[in-house]
Scaffold this motif. Structure first.
Motif, mmCIF file in Angstrom:
data_model
loop_
_atom_site.group_PDB
_atom_site.id
_atom_site.type_symbol
_atom_site.label_atom_id
_atom_site.label_comp_id
_atom_site.label_asym_id
_atom_site.label_seq_id
_atom_site.Cartn_x
_atom_site.Cartn_y
_atom_site.Cartn_z
ATOM 1 N N VAL A 169 0.815 -1.217 0.000
ATOM 2 C CA VAL A 169 0.000 0.000 0.000
ATOM 3 C C VAL A 169 0.847 1.265 0.000
ATOM 4 N N GLY A 170 2.163 1.117 0.152
ATOM 5 C CA GLY A 170 3.021 2.298 0.147
ATOM 6 C C GLY A 170 4.478 1.914 0.233
ATOM 7 N N ALA A 171 5.343 2.806 -0.222
ATOM 8 C CA ALA A 171 6.790 2.623 -0.134
ATOM 9 C C ALA A 171 7.402 3.967 0.239
ATOM 10 N N PHE A 172 8.162 4.009 1.323
ATOM 11 C CA PHE A 172 8.644 5.275 1.868
ATOM 12 C C PHE A 172 10.150 5.245 2.101
ATOM 13 N N SER A 173 10.734 6.422 1.976
ATOM 14 C CA SER A 173 12.167 6.546 2.241
ATOM 15 C C SER A 173 12.446 6.697 3.729
ATOM 16 N N THR A 174 11.425 7.031 4.505
ATOM 17 C CA THR A 174 11.602 7.177 5.954
ATOM 18 C C THR A 174 10.743 6.154 6.687
ATOM 19 N N LEU A 175 11.321 5.542 7.707
ATOM 20 C CA LEU A 175 10.630 4.502 8.467
ATOM 21 C C LEU A 175 9.428 5.065 9.216
ATOM 22 N N GLN A 176 9.533 6.287 9.682
ATOM 23 C CA GLN A 176 8.436 6.895 10.433
ATOM 24 C C GLN A 176 7.159 6.976 9.608
ATOM 25 N N ASN A 177 7.295 7.399 8.357
ATOM 26 C CA ASN A 177 6.119 7.515 7.495
ATOM 27 C C ASN A 177 5.508 6.148 7.201
ATOM 28 N N ALA A 178 6.380 5.156 7.008
ATOM 29 C CA ALA A 178 5.887 3.794 6.793
ATOM 30 C C ALA A 178 5.153 3.300 8.035
ATOM 31 N N GLY A 179 5.697 3.620 9.211
ATOM 32 C CA GLY A 179 5.072 3.207 10.458
ATOM 33 C C GLY A 179 3.710 3.845 10.665
ATOM 34 N N GLU A 180 3.571 5.088 10.238
ATOM 35 C CA GLU A 180 2.286 5.778 10.379
ATOM 36 C C GLU A 180 1.215 5.132 9.505
ATOM 37 N N LEU A 181 1.598 4.751 8.272
ATOM 38 C CA LEU A 181 0.629 4.097 7.395
ATOM 39 C C LEU A 181 0.287 2.707 7.924
ATOM 40 N N LYS A 182 1.285 2.000 8.419
ATOM 41 C CA LYS A 182 1.060 0.679 9.009
ATOM 42 C C LYS A 182 0.072 0.781 10.176
ATOM 43 N N ALA A 183 0.273 1.782 11.041
ATOM 44 C CA ALA A 183 -0.603 1.974 12.196
ATOM 45 C C ALA A 183 -2.033 2.306 11.769
ATOM 46 N N LYS A 184 -2.146 3.045 10.657
ATOM 47 C CA LYS A 184 -3.463 3.418 10.140
ATOM 48 C C LYS A 184 -4.259 2.183 9.752
ATOM 49 N N PHE A 185 -3.604 1.233 9.078
ATOM 50 C CA PHE A 185 -4.290 0.006 8.673
ATOM 51 C C PHE A 185 -4.576 -0.887 9.871
ATOM 52 N N GLU A 186 -3.634 -0.950 10.799
ATOM 53 C CA GLU A 186 -3.843 -1.788 11.981
ATOM 54 C C GLU A 186 -4.993 -1.263 12.836
ATOM 55 N N LYS A 187 -5.152 0.048 12.861
ATOM 56 C CA LYS A 187 -6.252 0.664 13.609
ATOM 57 C C LYS A 187 -7.602 0.228 13.048
ATOM 58 N N GLU A 188 -7.621 -0.026 11.728
ATOM 59 C CA GLU A 188 -8.853 -0.477 11.070
ATOM 60 C C GLU A 188 -9.002 -1.998 11.101
ATOM 61 N N GLY A 189 -8.062 -2.664 11.780
ATOM 62 C CA GLY A 189 -8.174 -4.116 11.936
ATOM 63 C C GLY A 189 -7.483 -4.942 10.879
ATOM 64 N N TYR A 190 -6.619 -4.315 10.062
ATOM 65 C CA TYR A 190 -5.909 -5.047 9.021
ATOM 66 C C TYR A 190 -4.514 -5.453 9.498
ATOM 67 N N GLN A 191 -4.143 -6.692 9.209
ATOM 68 C CA GLN A 191 -2.793 -7.143 9.524
ATOM 69 C C GLN A 191 -1.804 -6.442 8.599
ATOM 70 N N SER A 192 -0.773 -5.849 9.172
ATOM 71 C CA SER A 192 0.154 -5.051 8.371
ATOM 72 C C SER A 192 1.571 -5.217 8.888
ATOM 73 N N ASN A 193 2.553 -5.087 7.973
ATOM 74 C CA ASN A 193 3.947 -5.127 8.396
ATOM 75 C C ASN A 193 4.794 -4.302 7.433
ATOM 76 N N ILE A 194 6.029 -4.028 7.843
ATOM 77 C CA ILE A 194 6.953 -3.224 7.046
ATOM 78 C C ILE A 194 8.096 -4.095 6.568
ATOM 79 N N PHE A 195 8.343 -4.061 5.264
ATOM 80 C CA PHE A 195 9.443 -4.799 4.661
ATOM 81 C C PHE A 195 10.452 -3.788 4.142
ATOM 82 N N THR A 196 11.655 -3.803 4.690
ATOM 83 C CA THR A 196 12.677 -2.819 4.335
ATOM 84 C C THR A 196 13.758 -3.439 3.464
ATOM 85 N N ILE A 197 14.093 -2.741 2.381
ATOM 86 C CA ILE A 197 15.191 -3.180 1.520
ATOM 87 C C ILE A 197 16.201 -2.045 1.402
#
Length: 238
Positions: A169-197
């Motif tokens: 659902v998104g790709a970010f250069s900063t971990l904080q922004n990725a974490g905010e989007l992850k938290a947004k989906f988790e708040k709605e009950g969706y399983q979410s995780n961050i994959f960093t390369i």
């Protein structure tokens, strides 16, 4: 009186010279595109949009400004034209691979899978060290996707299938922004995780949502994300 006029004229000349020098200095330097992209990721798109006319005027034909303009463009086709302009005319610029990846996402999102595949292939060939070069083509993965049960022979348990796909659902250069989007989906009950390369010194944090056994299930979920969150997303294999 003549002295006052001369002084006034001299001040005008000095003002014009200083203005010209400042403009020349601005044009010779590079605008901070990454900072503005991070602002957009944080929901400050309107503030960046207000800067855009000045950036376009002061940095004409700057691929970074073109990329920023494309990101802020709500019309997908117009944005694709800007991205393609970067790819065609500034292939060696640092934004070349980003523009190609955006083209891949755009064509995939509107169902032009063959064109999307061509863009992804071009990206991998021309930018082999890009952080995006590891992206797998879901159109190809779809052909080999099978439901493969894991070995579970315990009595009374429901067979579990291996997870093959997820939705990015998104790709970010900063971990904080990725974490905010992850938290947004988790708040709605969706399983979410961050994959960093990390590739060629460039770090990218991808936000993945959901786990699916088949490509078609994941593809249907992208429509749900578009409807509920107004976000473009793509199916990726795990």
């Amino acid at each position: 009186m003549n002295m006052l006029v001369k002084t006034f004229l001299l001040l005008i000349v000095l003002f014009v010279l200083l203005t010209s020098m400042l403009c020349a200095q601005m044009n010779s330097s590079e605008p901070d595109i990454r900072r503005r992209l991070e602002m957009i990721e944080k929901g400050q798109a309107e503030a960046v949009r207000a800067e855009l006319p000045s950036l376009i005027t002061n940095y004409q034909n700057n691929p970074g400004v073109m990329f920023l303009q494309a990101v802020l463009t709500t019309d997908g086709m117009e944005a694709a034209k800007l991205y393609q302009n970067i790819v065609d005319n500034f292939p060696k610029n640092e934004w070349g691979d980003d523009a190609l990846y955006k083209l891949y996402q755009y064509y995939y999102s509107i169902g032009l899978y063959k064109t999307a595949e061509q863009k992804l292939t071009q990206l991998k060939e021309e930018y082999p060290f890009s952080a995006y070069a590891t992206e797998k083509n879901p159109a190809i993965e779809k052909q080999s996707a099978k439901e493969k049960p894991t070995i579970m022979k315990s009595k009374g348990t429901v067979p579990k299938f291996a997870t093959n796909f997820t939705v990015q659902v998104g790709a970010f250069s900063t971990l904080q922004n990725a974490g905010e989007l992850k938290a947004k989906f988790e708040k709605e009950g969706y399983q979410s995780n961050i994959f960093t390369i990390v590739s060629n010194g460039k770090k990218m944090h991808k936000v993945w949502v959901g786990e699916f056994q088949t490509y078609d299930e994941a593809r249907r979920f992208t429509a749900e994300i578009k409807s509920k969150f107004n976000l473009a997303s793509i199916v990726v294999s795990r």
